[in-house]
Enzyme design. Structure first.
Site, short mmCIF file in Angstrom:
data_model
loop_
_atom_site.label_atom_id
_atom_site.label_comp_id
_atom_site.label_asym_id
_atom_site.label_seq_id
_atom_site.Cartn_x
_atom_site.Cartn_y
_atom_site.Cartn_z
CB CYS A 120 -0.97 -0.03 1.17
SG CYS A 120 -2.39 1.05 0.94
CG HIS A 158 -3.67 -3.61 3.54
ND1 HIS A 158 -2.48 -3.20 4.11
CD2 HIS A 158 -4.23 -2.49 2.99
CE1 HIS A 158 -2.33 -1.90 3.91
NE2 HIS A 158 -3.38 -1.45 3.23
#
Length: 485
Positions: free
Chosen positions: A335, A431
């Protein structure tokens, strides 16, 4: 159906409120009740994706899991995600509503109370029992005006309160009695009981202490709760969980270094790796050096990517990472960490702070622009080597470039992420990769390590069951049910 409710507030931050509510949620669920967690206002950069495509604090996600309930934005209607020392992104009922400085938010939050009460009302129609978690300290009377997190909410919703004190910190008698002393009398009237948490040793030595607190406050003693060592096996709520030293494992075959930056987010991505016996997870803070013998440098998410990238460079981690790659090591960015790996990172709309653009680490031939809607969803697919994966996305920004032609994964037929030509630098917005047993095993194999083969999700469930048994043994749960209304 209209649920009874009970609120748990603390004498301070990190006294164990989140874990206690999770344990009670599982305990009461095992008794056959439909339980839902609720936290009016949370401050955390650790978040989870809900069924509505919104986000809530990771602690409420764990509590919902303990209650065996799907995640809902109404479980945490106000989430503050710090982006600086004095400012935070404000998420209301799962969606970003803007950014507020601390002083301005103290005025703004009064307007949020109706929506907090709306979410609470929605949950009450879906459950037998709603367990409410406060935030910070119940005795912060300097912040009582317009409060929506502690006594302000309890008064507005007429919810009885149990106060938790942490004996491990010392001064637990003074902190509990002091709370009764300083809070407004009408607030104090809602406090019905107390719990002393994290006791170590012979509990009979604190019998008189429990009696003294009860006599001085008029509150009922619900129990003296011993320290629960396996709490470390559950996802931590906030970065305080990263404050202590990581477990040293001299015999581990693989060392993974994680730079710990000021606005680190979704760091529960690390938990499954830390649980692997063949992995030594090393937290490297500014002022320290990334070890030369690590196999992977892992850059995790950030709530203020440009700011954290500046800290990373100032600490010299960029030099360490390049040296690590010259030695044949690998780098993975998740991310915000993925965004840092590119050639440039631009924030033209000032989403994270001041508008502008900066040079990235230049380890991937990609560039990122922070813009557009925030992407919040669970995903399923497979990595470049055909290994199945599941995870979630939670990010703003679009990343493009030559290295995206070598994607890390395919999600619903769409390429995702990027890899360098030599395959030793990888970036992805996903994630939860390492909570996926197949992906964790694949990553460790790629890096020369060995996965233990344990089922991470089943392990979390086992710890929640043990935590529930811990609550049943040491707390008067029947008394708690009688106090709820």
């Amino acid at each position: 159906m209209t649920a009874k409710s009970l609120m748990f507030q603390g004498t301070g931050s990190d006294v164990g409120k989140s874990l206690l509510v999770a344990g009670l949620a599982r305990a009461f669920t095992l008794r056959g009740l439909k339980v839902l967690p609720f936290k009016p206002q949370n401050m955390s950069n650790n978040a989870a994706v809900t069924i509505e495509g919104g986000e809530i604090g990771r602690a409420q996600a764990l509590q919902a899991r303990a209650a065996r309930a799907p995640l809902s934005v109404h479980m945490n209607p106000v989430l503050l995600k710090p982006q600086s020392d004095v400012g935070a992104q404000v998420v209301v009922q799962g969606k970003v509503e803007g950014r507020a400085e601390a002083a301005a938010y103290q005025r703004y939050r009064a307007r949020l109370l109706p929506r907090v009460l709306e979410s609470f009302s929605i949950l009450k129609e879906q459950a037998d029992l709603v367990l409410v978690e406060g935030a910070g300290s119940a005795s912060e009377i300097n912040l009582r005006h317009n409060d929506i997190a502690n006594m302000g909410f309890a008064r507005a919703a007429d919810v009885p309160v149990v106060v938790i004190g942490d004996i491990e910190r010392g001064g637990v008698i003074a902190s509990l009695v002091g709370t009764k002393t300083v809070v407004d009398p009408e607030d104090a009237a809602l406090i019905k009981a107390f719990i002393v948490n994290r006791f170590r040793g012979d509990p009979s030595l604190f019998d008189n202490g429990m009696k003294m607190i009860a006599e001085a406050t008029g509150w009922r003693a619900i129990g003296l709760l011993p320290h629960f060592a396996d709490a470390v096996r559950l996802p931590a709520e906030d970065a305080l969980g990263l404050a202590g030293p990581a477990e040293a494992r001299p015999g581990a075959r693989l060392r993974i270094a994680v730079p710990v930056l000021p606005h680190i987010s979704n760091f529960d991505d690390l938990d499954p790796l830390a649980a692997e016996p063949d992995v030594e997870l090393i937290r490297v803070r500014p002022g320290e050096v990334i070890p030369g013998d690590c196999g992977l440098v892992l850059l995790v998410g950030s709530k203020a990517t440009i700011s954290d990238l500046s800290v990373l460079k100032a600490a010299g981690f960029d030099v360490d990472i390049r040296a690590h790659l010259r030695r044949g090591g690998h780098v993975l960015g998740l991310c915000g960490g993925y965004q840092m790996l590119g050639k440039s990172l631009a924030d033209p709309a000032g989403i994270e702070g001041a508008a502008g653009a900066v040079e990235g680490l230049g380890l991937l031939d990609v560039s990122t622009v922070l813009s557009g809607e925030k992407r919040l969803e669970e995903v399923f697919g497979e990595s470049f080597d055909g290994v199945s994966l599941k995870g979630y996305e939670m990010h703003m920004g679009v990343t493009d470039g030559v290295d995206c032609d070598r994607p890390f994964a395919t999600i619903n037929g769409v390429p995702e992420g990027a890899r360098s030509v030599d395959g030793r630098v990888t970036g992805t917005y996903l994630h939860g990769l390492f909570a996926d047993d197949a992906q964790r095993a694949a990553w460790l194999s790629r890096l020369g390590g060995t996965a233990s083969g344990f089922d991470y999700e089943a392990g979390v469930e086992h710890v929640l069951d043990r935590l529930a048994a811990h609550m049943e043994t040491h707390l008067d749960l029947d008394a708690l049910l009688r106090l709820a209304r």
